[in-house]
Design an enzyme around this catalytic site. Structure first.
Site, mmCIF file in Angstrom:
data_model
loop_
_atom_site.group_PDB
_atom_site.id
_atom_site.type_symbol
_atom_site.label_atom_id
_atom_site.label_comp_id
_atom_site.label_asym_id
_atom_site.label_seq_id
_atom_site.Cartn_x
_atom_site.Cartn_y
_atom_site.Cartn_z
ATOM 1 N N LYS A 143 0.696 -1.028 0.005
ATOM 2 C CA LYS A 143 0.104 -0.063 0.127
ATOM 3 C C LYS A 143 0.863 1.259 0.125
ATOM 4 O O LYS A 143 0.351 2.368 0.241
ATOM 5 C CB LYS A 143 -0.802 -0.201 1.324
ATOM 6 C CG LYS A 143 -2.253 -0.942 1.044
ATOM 7 C CD LYS A 143 -3.136 -0.675 2.327
ATOM 8 C CE LYS A 143 -4.463 -1.142 1.945
ATOM 9 N NZ LYS A 143 -5.543 -0.884 2.991
ATOM 10 N N ARG A 191 -17.592 -0.284 7.382
ATOM 11 C CA ARG A 191 -18.110 1.117 6.897
ATOM 12 C C ARG A 191 -19.391 1.047 5.834
ATOM 13 O O ARG A 191 -20.606 1.323 6.316
ATOM 14 C CB ARG A 191 -17.091 1.886 6.302
ATOM 15 C CG ARG A 191 -15.983 2.283 7.249
ATOM 16 C CD ARG A 191 -15.035 2.774 6.583
ATOM 17 N NE ARG A 191 -14.103 1.751 5.992
ATOM 18 C CZ ARG A 191 -12.990 1.733 5.404
ATOM 19 N NH1 ARG A 191 -12.401 2.965 5.765
ATOM 20 N NH2 ARG A 191 -12.317 0.773 5.141
ATOM 21 N N SER A 234 -8.494 6.262 5.791
ATOM 22 C CA SER A 234 -7.074 6.751 6.120
ATOM 23 C C SER A 234 -6.686 7.573 4.741
ATOM 24 O O SER A 234 -6.215 8.455 4.826
ATOM 25 C CB SER A 234 -6.252 5.807 6.336
ATOM 26 O OG SER A 234 -6.643 5.333 7.711
HETATM 27 P P1 ADP Z 1 -6.525 -2.577 6.034
HETATM 28 O O1 ADP Z 1 -5.356 -2.357 5.062
HETATM 29 O O2 ADP Z 1 -6.082 -3.923 6.702
HETATM 30 O O3 ADP Z 1 -7.908 -2.594 5.562
HETATM 31 P P2 ADP Z 1 -7.059 -0.255 7.479
HETATM 32 O O4 ADP Z 1 -6.101 0.602 8.483
HETATM 33 O O5 ADP Z 1 -7.499 0.589 6.200
HETATM 34 O O6 ADP Z 1 -6.355 -1.413 7.348
HETATM 35 O O7 ADP Z 1 -8.350 -0.743 8.471
HETATM 36 C C1 ADP Z 1 -8.181 -1.478 9.422
HETATM 37 C C2 ADP Z 1 -9.773 -2.041 9.870
HETATM 38 O O8 ADP Z 1 -10.169 -0.649 10.292
HETATM 39 C C3 ADP Z 1 -10.670 -2.473 8.821
HETATM 40 O O9 ADP Z 1 -11.220 -3.603 9.211
HETATM 41 C C4 ADP Z 1 -11.482 -1.220 8.471
HETATM 42 O O10 ADP Z 1 -12.538 -1.783 7.839
HETATM 43 C C5 ADP Z 1 -11.591 -0.367 9.654
HETATM 44 N N1 ADP Z 1 -11.874 0.935 9.135
HETATM 45 C C6 ADP Z 1 -10.938 1.773 8.847
HETATM 46 N N2 ADP Z 1 -11.715 2.908 8.901
HETATM 47 C C7 ADP Z 1 -12.817 2.843 9.460
HETATM 48 C C8 ADP Z 1 -13.912 3.600 9.837
HETATM 49 N N3 ADP Z 1 -13.997 5.092 9.371
HETATM 50 N N4 ADP Z 1 -14.803 3.175 10.513
HETATM 51 C C9 ADP Z 1 -14.905 1.923 10.851
HETATM 52 N N5 ADP Z 1 -13.911 1.024 10.555
HETATM 53 C C10 ADP Z 1 -12.828 1.607 9.954
#
Ligand code: ADP
Length: 160
Positions: free
Chosen positions: A42, A91, A129
């Site tokens: 990523k 989400r 993010s």
């Molecule tokens: P990954 O690359 O494993 O998806 P992320 O940091 O993007 O890692 O997400 C980690 C976890 O947090 C995932 O389960 C994702 O769905 C959740 N997540 C990310 N942003 C949110 C949000 N705004 N609300 C709820 N869950 C979230």
């Protein structure tokens, strides 16, 4: 026996959406391990150590939350930690297909570990993010969407 949940993710950087999910998990589990995956595919903005430091800041004073990084298969890591569940945030419907695939594959790899999905508060249900980094890179305000430490770190990176 303590019921330990693992919240894995890239956390590049942690947002209030992630925090919402961890706080909800604390209502069900005795301990929550926030597990940071390096995820070089990523091409993260922050190094693993920086991401972990920002997560540490966000959960200061909460002794039931620990922050670690992990490499390799998630189920191996969960087993090593004595975890009973993997917690993921859902989400929108768009998250569902990928998350279902991962949950079923992880169950195939270890049927003793359940994946639990949590829905964040509506105000964070659009938050990613990636979006945070994009807004910050153009000098937009991310206040209220990320912890203060993350807001500061983004300002340092983008110089605004
Ligand atoms: P990954 O690359 O494993 O998806 P992320 O940091 O993007 O890692 O997400 C980690 C976890 O947090 C995932 O389960 C994702 O769905 C959740 N997540 C990310 N942003 C949110 C949000 N705004 N609300 C709820 N869950 C979230």
């Amino acid at each position: 026996m303590k019921r330990i949940a693992i919240c894995p993710g890239t956390f590049d950087p942690i947002t209030n959406g992630h925090i919402d999910i961890v706080m909800r998990s604390l209502g069900i589990f005795d301990e929550v391990v926030v597990a940071v995956a390096p995820n070089p595919k990523k091409t993260p903005l922050f190094r693993v150590e920086e991401r972990m430091e920002l997560i540490r800041e966000s959960f200061k004073g909460l002794d039931r939350v620990t922050i670690e990084s992990f490499d390799g298969l998630l189920v191996d890591y969960v087993r090593e930690k004595g975890g009973v569940a993997i917690v993921r945030g859902l989400r929108a419907v768009s998250d569902f297909e990928y998350e279902l695939q991962m949950a079923l594959m992880n169950r195939r790899l270890d049927s003793g570990i359940e994946t639990v999905f949590m829905m964040p508060s509506e105000e964070y249900s659009f938050l990613t993010s990636t979006m945070i980094k994009e807004i910050a890179s153009f000098g937009g305000s991310v206040r209220g969407l990320v912890p203060d430490a993350v807001e500061r770190a983004l300002k340092e990176v983008f110089g605004k």
